[in-house]
Design an enzyme around this catalytic site. Structure first.
Site, PDB file in Angstrom:
ATOM      1  N   LYS A 271       0.861  -1.184   0.000  1.00 50.77           N
ATOM      2  CA  LYS A 271       0.000   0.000   0.000  1.00 50.77           C
ATOM      3  C   LYS A 271       0.901   1.238   0.000  1.00 50.77           C
ATOM      4  CE  LYS A 271      -3.400   2.581   2.758  1.00 50.77           C
ATOM      5  NZ  LYS A 271      -4.401   2.589   3.831  1.00 50.77           N
ATOM      6  N   ASP A 276      -2.455  10.138   3.764  1.00 48.65           N
ATOM      7  CA  ASP A 276      -3.873   9.788   3.895  1.00 48.65           C
ATOM      8  C   ASP A 276      -4.587  10.788   4.803  1.00 48.65           C
ATOM      9  OD1 ASP A 276      -6.343   8.616   4.021  1.00 48.65           O
ATOM     10  OD2 ASP A 276      -5.714   6.865   5.206  1.00 48.65           O
ATOM     11  N   LYS A 283     -10.074  12.796   8.217  1.00 49.89           N
ATOM     12  CA  LYS A 283      -9.629  12.330   9.535  1.00 49.89           C
ATOM     13  C   LYS A 283      -9.548  13.509  10.496  1.00 49.89           C
ATOM     14  CE  LYS A 283      -6.573   8.540   8.083  1.00 49.89           C
ATOM     15  NZ  LYS A 283      -7.275   7.420   8.707  1.00 49.89           N
ATOM     16  N   ASP A 353     -12.178   7.276   3.441  1.00 49.34           N
ATOM     17  CA  ASP A 353     -10.975   6.980   4.230  1.00 49.34           C
ATOM     18  C   ASP A 353     -10.582   5.501   4.137  1.00 49.34           C
ATOM     19  OD1 ASP A 353      -8.848   7.523   5.825  1.00 49.34           O
ATOM     20  OD2 ASP A 353      -9.989   7.607   7.709  1.00 49.34           O
ATOM     21  N   ARG A 357      -7.739  -0.106   0.271  1.00 50.32           N
ATOM     22  CA  ARG A 357      -8.274  -1.309  -0.383  1.00 50.32           C
ATOM     23  C   ARG A 357      -8.691  -1.037  -1.824  1.00 50.32           C
ATOM     24  NH1 ARG A 357     -12.573  -1.994   4.328  1.00 50.32           N
ATOM     25  NH2 ARG A 357     -10.849  -0.961   5.389  1.00 50.32           N
TER      26      ARG A 357
HETATM   27  N1  BES Z   1      -4.473   4.413   6.716  1.00 46.68           N
HETATM   28  C1  BES Z   1      -5.639   4.134   7.446  1.00 46.68           C
HETATM   29  C2  BES Z   1      -5.447   3.055   8.513  1.00 46.68           C
HETATM   30  C3  BES Z   1      -4.512   3.369   9.647  1.00 46.68           C
HETATM   31  C4  BES Z   1      -5.022   3.887  10.829  1.00 46.68           C
HETATM   32  C5  BES Z   1      -3.185   3.095   9.554  1.00 46.68           C
HETATM   33  C6  BES Z   1      -4.169   4.147  11.878  1.00 46.68           C
HETATM   34  C7  BES Z   1      -2.337   3.348  10.618  1.00 46.68           C
HETATM   35  C8  BES Z   1      -2.824   3.868  11.781  1.00 46.68           C
HETATM   36  C9  BES Z   1      -6.755   3.656   6.524  1.00 46.68           C
HETATM   37  O1  BES Z   1      -6.746   4.168   5.249  1.00 46.68           O
HETATM   38  C10 BES Z   1      -8.050   4.057   7.155  1.00 46.68           C
HETATM   39  O2  BES Z   1      -8.265   5.218   7.326  1.00 46.68           O
HETATM   40  N2  BES Z   1      -8.877   3.075   7.505  1.00 46.68           N
HETATM   41  C11 BES Z   1     -10.120   3.323   8.103  1.00 46.68           C
HETATM   42  C12 BES Z   1     -11.092   2.313   7.558  1.00 46.68           C
HETATM   43  C13 BES Z   1     -12.531   2.594   7.929  1.00 46.68           C
HETATM   44  C14 BES Z   1     -13.008   3.865   7.312  1.00 46.68           C
HETATM   45  C15 BES Z   1     -13.359   1.420   7.490  1.00 46.68           C
HETATM   46  C16 BES Z   1      -9.971   3.178   9.611  1.00 46.68           C
HETATM   47  O3  BES Z   1      -9.218   2.319  10.068  1.00 46.68           O
HETATM   48  O4  BES Z   1     -10.576   3.948  10.338  1.00 46.68           O
HETATM   49 ZN    ZN Z   2      -4.877   4.714   4.496  1.00 47.72          ZN
HETATM   50 ZN    ZN Z   3      -7.723   6.042   5.075  1.00 44.24          ZN
END
Ligand code: BES
Ligand code: ZN
Ligand code: ZN
Length: 505
Positions: A271, A276, A283, A353, A357
């Site tokens: 990835k 992000d 976020k 967010d 995927r």
């Molecule tokens: N990059 C983040 C996941 C992440 C969170 C990595 C904290 C490292 C530390 C990912 O893209 C994300 O934001 N995932 C969301 C998914 C949700 C919206 C289903 C998450 O984990 O909140």
């Molecule tokens: Zn991410």
């Molecule tokens: Zn994200």
């Protein structure tokens, strides 16, 4: 930092720091393995008693001034606990080495003389593996990302470490182990540097340029697809993530071919979201603060590529990095948009967010055109993985038990911890969409990491595949392990290299 090995009693060496590594049992020191002179032995006995040092945890240490022998030979003696003899393993050696380096640095030492840790148990672990683990501990603990600090703030550096094997027969293995340890650590440091680089510099184009440069050195081919080529391949899911950003996306494809006929074809996907923000599903500031690390999967894959030729890996290895930013803007994807991956699957973007995927779906589709035996993806995919397994352990999801076993073995060797999660058929309902084939998030507050895994699995047809959610261990917020300083950890590099050694001669 120079790391060398000699066969000699450690006490005959010369350094600022003399390390005496010892096993402790129930708060009591066991008989020291390296032959020690009476004078030093007495000093150690006396200090351990005087300061009530119990050495309960591996890596705990005591620094004493050398009043026993010639001070010009050793300034300090570091009494280092390796914990209980029966619990000794490679990770203990790695952590003890890291702790040892940190202490020596505090005393502004320049040189260290140390025995091969647990040499009396070396047969069990192979002296080479111990020397390798120690080397990794030393080099990785020494790492600091100081590129953007004033020169005056640079710390003192250790110049030379010598590992002494008392048993002459262990010397060749020790030498080899040190070389392997150096290679593994440097590969991991490549990943750390990429992750730690500020996101305004480490944008998708910079990542692509870095990959190209890395490839030039080692006869690796680098195919860098630009936005036009990505559009031609109809990677609608990947492009959707990039849509809100002013930076162009790049799809990086590295290929390593061994000298001999390869024994397998393996694709590594990382990835590579260089920042992000969450997109329109923005976020909160706190959660965004370290999101330059969202390309840690891609960074780990590049770190691995650095070492492939040098390790003579006898498999054809492909590295895929779909690199882009996830930003909000008037052009960004909206919640509710339906996008189309390269295989025609329609995806409802229920949360912008959950972008990783989307990029990985198109990478997985691309990967299968290469007809690989194995696909492994590394992704900082879900915060839920941290809830499930904490900061130290990555979540493993896969469709093949043998592959899972091999990854677990590699985890044991490398000290990079992973743990399997299931991909239950019943949970596929979580990613069902009312308007598209699937949606990019699962059920609120329920198995978020598994939902991510199931989403990716949707795009995997025949290949053996494993997904590593490295959201926890990819970034060190509060350093707790001696060789893992604050910032990008480079997690996954040693794990994958150990895994790929299965395919070396
Ligand atoms: N990059 C983040 C996941 C992440 C969170 C990595 C904290 C490292 C530390 C990912 O893209 C994300 O934001 N995932 C969301 C998914 C949700 C919206 C289903 C998450 O984990 O909140
Ligand atoms: Zn991410
Ligand atoms: Zn994200």
């Amino acid at each position: 930092m120079k790391i060398t090995t000699k066969t000699q009693v450690v006490e005959k060496g010369k350094a600022d720091f003399l390390v005496i590594s010892l096993f402790f049992s129930k708060g009591k020191m066991e008989k020291p393995f390296p032959v020690l002179s009476k004078k030093i032995k007495n000093l150690i006995d006396q200090k351990i008693k005087e300061l009530n040092f119990k050495g309960e945890k591996a890596g705990e240490s005591l620094v004493v001034e050398n009043t026993a022998t010639d001070k010009r030979r050793f300034k300090y003696i570091l009494i280092l606990s390796l914990g209980e003899k029966k619990d000794f393993d490679l990770e203990k050696a790695r952590r003890a080495a890291g702790a040892c380096l940190q202490t020596a640095k505090k005393y502004h030492a320049k040189t260290i003389a140390t025995p091969l840790f647990g040499e009396e148990k070396a047969k069990e672990y192979n002296p080479g593996s111990i020397a390798q683990a120690m080397t990794e501990g030393f080099i990785l603990a020494d790492y600091e990302f100081n590129k953007y600090k004033k020169k005056t703030n640079q710390p003192t550096k250790i110049k030379e470490i010598t590992i002494y094997c008392q048993n002459k027969e262990y010397l060749p293995a020790s030498k080899q182990g040190i070389n392997k340890g150096k290679l593994f650590s440097h590969a991991q440091i490549i990943a750390r540097d990429l992750v730690n680089e500020p996101p305004q510099y480490m944008h998708p184009r910079a990542l692509a340029e870095f990959a190209k440069k890395l490839a030039e050195k080692d006869n690796i081919t680098a195919k860098i697809l630009d936005k036009q080529q990505i559009t031609k391949l109809e990677m609608g899911a990947f492009l959707a993530v990039d849509q809100g950003s002013d930076q162009d996306p790049f799809f990086i494809h590295l290929t390593y071919k061994p000298q001999q006929k390869p024994t397998a074809k393996i694709v590594l996907i990382g990835k590579s979201i260089t920042f992000d923000s969450g997109g329109l599903s923005l976020k909160p500031s706190d959660a965004m603060s370290n999101m330059k690390m969202d390309m840690a999967g891609g960074a780990a894959v590049l770190g691995v590529f650095f070492a492939l030729k040098r390790l003579k890996i006898n498999a054809e290895i492909h590295g895929l990095l779909p690199a882009c930013e996830n930003m909000p803007s008037g052009k960004a994807i909206k919640v509710g948009d339906v996008v189309k991956a390269a295989d025609g699957t329609s995806i409802e973007v229920a949360n912008t967010d959950a972008e990783g995927r989307l990029t990985l779906a198109d990478a997985l589709i691309y990967a299968q055109k290469i007809k690989p035996d194995i696909i492994i993806d590394l992704a900082t995919l879900t915060g839920a993985a941290i809830v499930a397994l904490g900061d130290d352990i990555a979540a493993l999801m896969d469709n093949d038990q043998t592959l899972e076993n091999k990854l677990m073995q590699a985890s044991q060797m490398s000290g990079e911890r992973i743990w399997p999660l299931p991909l239950p058929e019943e949970y596929k309902s979580h990613i069902k969409s009312k308007v598209a084939d699937i949606k990019n998030i699962g059920k609120k507050g329920s198995a978020g990491t598994i939902a991510g895994g199931l989403f990716l699995q949707h795009f995997v047809k025949k290949a053996k595949w494993a997904h590593l959610d490295i959201a926890g261990p990819a970034w060190i917020e509060q350093p707790e392990i001696s060789y893992l300083p604050i910032g990008g950890s480079g997690f996954g590099v040693r794990l994958l290299l150990n895994f790929l050694l299965n395919f070396s001669d």
